[in-house]
Design a protein around this motif. Sequence first.
Motif, mmCIF file in Angstrom:
data_model
loop_
_atom_site.group_PDB
_atom_site.id
_atom_site.type_symbol
_atom_site.label_atom_id
_atom_site.label_comp_id
_atom_site.label_asym_id
_atom_site.label_seq_id
_atom_site.Cartn_x
_atom_site.Cartn_y
_atom_site.Cartn_z
ATOM 1 N N ASP A 1 -98.693 -38.393 1.162
ATOM 2 C CA ASP A 1 -99.060 -36.950 0.821
ATOM 3 C C ASP A 1 -97.663 -36.426 -0.532
ATOM 4 O O ASP A 1 -97.372 -36.125 0.317
ATOM 5 C CB ASP A 1 -99.666 -35.943 1.996
ATOM 6 C CG ASP A 1 -100.891 -36.658 2.426
ATOM 7 O OD1 ASP A 1 -101.184 -38.210 1.106
ATOM 8 O OD2 ASP A 1 -101.096 -36.004 3.053
ATOM 9 N N LEU A 2 -98.586 -36.048 -1.457
ATOM 10 C CA LEU A 2 -97.630 -35.119 -2.199
ATOM 11 C C LEU A 2 -98.550 -34.054 -3.148
ATOM 12 O O LEU A 2 -99.453 -33.753 -3.691
ATOM 13 C CB LEU A 2 -97.360 -36.114 -3.796
ATOM 14 C CG LEU A 2 -97.254 -37.481 -3.565
ATOM 15 C CD1 LEU A 2 -97.662 -38.090 -5.136
ATOM 16 C CD2 LEU A 2 -95.576 -37.565 -3.074
ATOM 17 N N GLU A 3 -97.861 -32.717 -2.207
ATOM 18 C CA GLU A 3 -98.067 -31.610 -2.669
ATOM 19 C C GLU A 3 -98.460 -30.685 -4.358
ATOM 20 O O GLU A 3 -97.679 -31.883 -4.555
ATOM 21 C CB GLU A 3 -97.592 -30.888 -2.103
ATOM 22 C CG GLU A 3 -97.786 -28.533 -2.179
ATOM 23 C CD GLU A 3 -96.267 -27.733 -2.125
ATOM 24 O OE1 GLU A 3 -96.863 -26.956 -1.904
ATOM 25 O OE2 GLU A 3 -95.423 -28.218 -1.144
ATOM 26 N N SER A 4 -99.463 -30.628 -4.097
ATOM 27 C CA SER A 4 -99.918 -30.426 -5.820
ATOM 28 C C SER A 4 -100.782 -28.749 -5.768
ATOM 29 O O SER A 4 -100.705 -28.130 -5.218
ATOM 30 C CB SER A 4 -100.713 -31.239 -5.751
ATOM 31 O OG SER A 4 -100.640 -31.567 -7.115
ATOM 32 N N SER A 5 -101.323 -28.749 -7.167
ATOM 33 C CA SER A 5 -102.463 -28.228 -7.361
ATOM 34 C C SER A 5 -103.773 -28.531 -7.377
ATOM 35 O O SER A 5 -103.379 -29.239 -8.217
ATOM 36 C CB SER A 5 -101.438 -27.031 -7.980
ATOM 37 O OG SER A 5 -101.732 -27.461 -9.404
ATOM 38 N N ALA A 6 -104.999 -27.850 -6.972
ATOM 39 C CA ALA A 6 -105.942 -27.966 -7.450
ATOM 40 C C ALA A 6 -106.218 -28.240 -9.064
ATOM 41 O O ALA A 6 -105.691 -27.099 -9.659
ATOM 42 C CB ALA A 6 -107.134 -26.987 -6.848
#
Length: 171
Positions: free
Chosen positions: A65-70
């Motif tokens: 899982d890679l942190e991102s933004s919507a």
Amino acid sequence: MPVPAVVALLPLFLLPGPPVAPSSPSPAALRAADAAYRWPVVPPRVVRRFEPPAQRWLPGHRGVDLESSAGAVVRAAAGGVVVYAQALAGRGVVSVAHAGQLRTTYEPVTATVRIGDHIAAGDPIGTVETGHPGCAADACLHWGLRRGEVYLDPLALLGFGRVRLLPLDGR
């Protein structure tokens, strides 16, 4: 050691184990160097690592899982052909077939590609959706990798996978 024995041992290099320092690329990363694999979202921040199940039907985490933004742009990790681009279990999924029988999967994603599209490494394939279960951030991209039916650590494509060497005598 005969060549068939060496070839039979190659899959053992893909088993999980201690982390490999970025300066020491894994065998999978070395083989993939010509394919120019890259991060699917930038900046990359791994919030959950690959945790393969003991048996393929048991629970595990079959990717990272890679942190991102919507709404963040998701890019193809390498060139290939889009083999899946639609909702699955209520979440958008994009899957790309690459050379060497590898397949990367990205979810939850709103796809901007269609099945059959030929794409290059770094091409946009969609945007990150919110709602990935188990993600500590507001939005995460789940990035998976398979060779046939076997799940592999996608970080190995970039030289950051875990490698475990096993003794030849089975100890």
